[in-house]
Design a protein around this motif. Structure first.
Motif, PDB file in Angstrom:
ATOM      1  N   GLU A 131       4.059   6.074  -5.522  1.00 64.74           N
ATOM      2  CA  GLU A 131       4.171   5.946  -7.009  1.00 64.74           C
ATOM      3  C   GLU A 131       3.027   6.929  -7.503  1.00 64.74           C
ATOM      4  OE1 GLU A 131       3.919   1.770  -8.068  1.00 64.74           O
ATOM      5  OE2 GLU A 131       5.888   1.399  -7.740  1.00 64.74           O
ATOM      6  N   HIS A 132       1.945   6.868  -6.706  1.00 67.43           N
ATOM      7  CA  HIS A 132       0.790   7.822  -7.315  1.00 67.43           C
ATOM      8  C   HIS A 132       1.109   9.230  -6.834  1.00 67.43           C
ATOM      9  CE1 HIS A 132      -3.180   8.867  -8.069  1.00 67.43           C
ATOM     10  NE2 HIS A 132      -3.311   9.506  -7.035  1.00 67.43           N
ATOM     11  N   LYS A 137       3.957   1.637  -1.070  1.00 71.27           N
ATOM     12  CA  LYS A 137       4.593   1.803  -2.258  1.00 71.27           C
ATOM     13  C   LYS A 137       3.648   2.225  -3.370  1.00 71.27           C
ATOM     14  CE  LYS A 137       7.090  -0.933  -5.827  1.00 71.27           C
ATOM     15  NZ  LYS A 137       7.537  -2.116  -6.352  1.00 71.27           N
ATOM     16  N   SER A 138       2.362   1.704  -3.657  1.00 66.51           N
ATOM     17  CA  SER A 138       1.584   2.462  -4.477  1.00 66.51           C
ATOM     18  C   SER A 138       1.174   3.589  -4.306  1.00 66.51           C
ATOM     19  CB  SER A 138       0.247   1.472  -4.447  1.00 66.51           C
ATOM     20  OG  SER A 138      -0.399   1.803  -3.340  1.00 66.51           O
ATOM     21  N   ASP A 141       0.857  -1.372   0.007  1.00 65.79           N
ATOM     22  CA  ASP A 141      -0.131  -0.147   0.108  1.00 65.79           C
ATOM     23  C   ASP A 141       0.718   1.374  -0.060  1.00 65.79           C
ATOM     24  OD1 ASP A 141      -2.299  -1.390  -0.220  1.00 65.79           O
ATOM     25  OD2 ASP A 141      -2.715  -1.336   2.192  1.00 65.79           O
TER      26      ASP A 141
END
Length: 67
Positions: free
Chosen positions: A43-44, A39-40, A37
């Motif tokens: 990245e977002h 990491k995403s 979570d």
């Protein structure tokens, strides 16, 4: 000492997979989910860094194919 394995090998222990106890396994899965979570979300929030990482990966793949 009759069960001495040579250095650099796992000897007889290589055949016995170690089972995690249910509590430890649950905590491990929760930690891995939290890391995914994070990491995403990172990245977002940082698309430029992600785009740079993708470009570097594409360049590396092209170099591998060219050789």
């Amino acid at each position: 000492m009759t069960n001495v394995a040579p250095l650099g090998t796992l000897g007889f222990m290589a055949h016995v997979p170690q089972r995690l106890d249910p509590d430890r396994r649950r905590r491990r899965l929760e930690l891995l989910a939290a890391l995914a979570d994070a990491k995403s979300a990172r990245e977002h929030s940082q698309p430029r860094r992600l785009r740079g990482a993708r470009l570097r990966e594409l360049i590396a793949n092209r170099r591998r194919l060219a050789n």
